[in-house]
Write a protein that holds these residues in place. Structure first.
Motif, mmCIF file in Angstrom:
data_model
loop_
_atom_site.group_PDB
_atom_site.id
_atom_site.type_symbol
_atom_site.label_atom_id
_atom_site.label_comp_id
_atom_site.label_asym_id
_atom_site.label_seq_id
_atom_site.Cartn_x
_atom_site.Cartn_y
_atom_site.Cartn_z
ATOM 1 N N SER A 27 0.706 -1.090 0.133
ATOM 2 C CA SER A 27 -0.120 0.073 0.063
ATOM 3 C C SER A 27 0.910 1.136 0.197
ATOM 4 O O SER A 27 2.148 1.235 0.540
ATOM 5 C CB SER A 27 -0.950 -0.107 1.320
ATOM 6 N N VAL A 29 0.606 5.441 0.846
ATOM 7 C CA VAL A 29 -0.294 6.293 1.546
ATOM 8 C C VAL A 29 0.743 7.379 1.708
ATOM 9 O O VAL A 29 1.706 7.836 1.959
ATOM 10 C CB VAL A 29 -0.527 6.113 3.103
ATOM 11 N N THR A 61 -3.511 5.356 -1.238
ATOM 12 C CA THR A 61 -4.252 6.438 -0.471
ATOM 13 C C THR A 61 -3.860 7.649 -0.652
ATOM 14 O O THR A 61 -2.412 7.846 -0.371
ATOM 15 C CB THR A 61 -4.354 5.872 1.059
ATOM 16 N N LYS A 63 -3.834 11.470 1.311
ATOM 17 C CA LYS A 63 -4.420 12.217 2.505
ATOM 18 C C LYS A 63 -3.948 13.635 2.226
ATOM 19 O O LYS A 63 -4.876 14.554 2.872
ATOM 20 C CB LYS A 63 -3.796 11.789 3.867
ATOM 21 N N LYS A 85 -8.059 5.664 -2.994
ATOM 22 C CA LYS A 85 -8.527 6.536 -2.072
ATOM 23 C C LYS A 85 -8.235 7.897 -1.781
ATOM 24 O O LYS A 85 -6.926 8.260 -1.755
ATOM 25 C CB LYS A 85 -8.383 5.998 -0.454
ATOM 26 N N TRP A 108 -13.868 7.953 -2.064
ATOM 27 C CA TRP A 108 -13.589 8.918 -1.080
ATOM 28 C C TRP A 108 -14.435 8.868 0.159
ATOM 29 O O TRP A 108 -15.111 8.321 0.248
ATOM 30 C CB TRP A 108 -13.818 10.496 -1.673
#
Length: 108
Positions: A27, A29, A61, A63, A85, A108
């Motif tokens: 993953s 982020v 992801t 952020k 995301k 989202w």
């Protein structure tokens, strides 16, 4: 992640994501801010080939809410069927950027 400083103003600045330290991650982020040696940086772009060779990634992801640019070949090496995301407040802007790169499965 590997970062490249694009702007520095006192104890604050901007960085671009330039690559990954480890290609084995499942993953990715992208944080809101990066702190390094007393300096606070906002992430404003993702550079070309930043995730090249990260074929094991299943979830991507974001952020950060200050990204202005995602380069065209930034996702080279990532599969098209990964789950992406993004922040709800930036759904339209980031969604459009990622759709241009060929990603359709965006949450989202």
């Amino acid at each position: 992640m590997k970062y490249k400083i694009t702007k520095l103003n006192g104890k604050k600045g901007e960085v671009a994501i330039a690559g990954m330290k480890s290609k084995r991650s499942k993953s990715i982020v992208i944080p809101k801010k990066v702190k390094k040696e007393g300096f606070a940086f906002t992430i404003t772009s993702i550079q070309k080939n930043a995730f090249k060779g990260c074929s094991r990634v299943k979830v991507f992801t974001i952020k950060a809410t200050d990204i202005k640019r995602i380069d065209a070949k930034v996702m080279n090496g990532l599969k098209k069927r990964i789950q992406v995301k993004i922040p709800r407040t930036k759904a339209t802007k980031y969604g459009n950027m990622l759709r241009k790169l060929g990603y359709r499965k965006i949450k989202w």
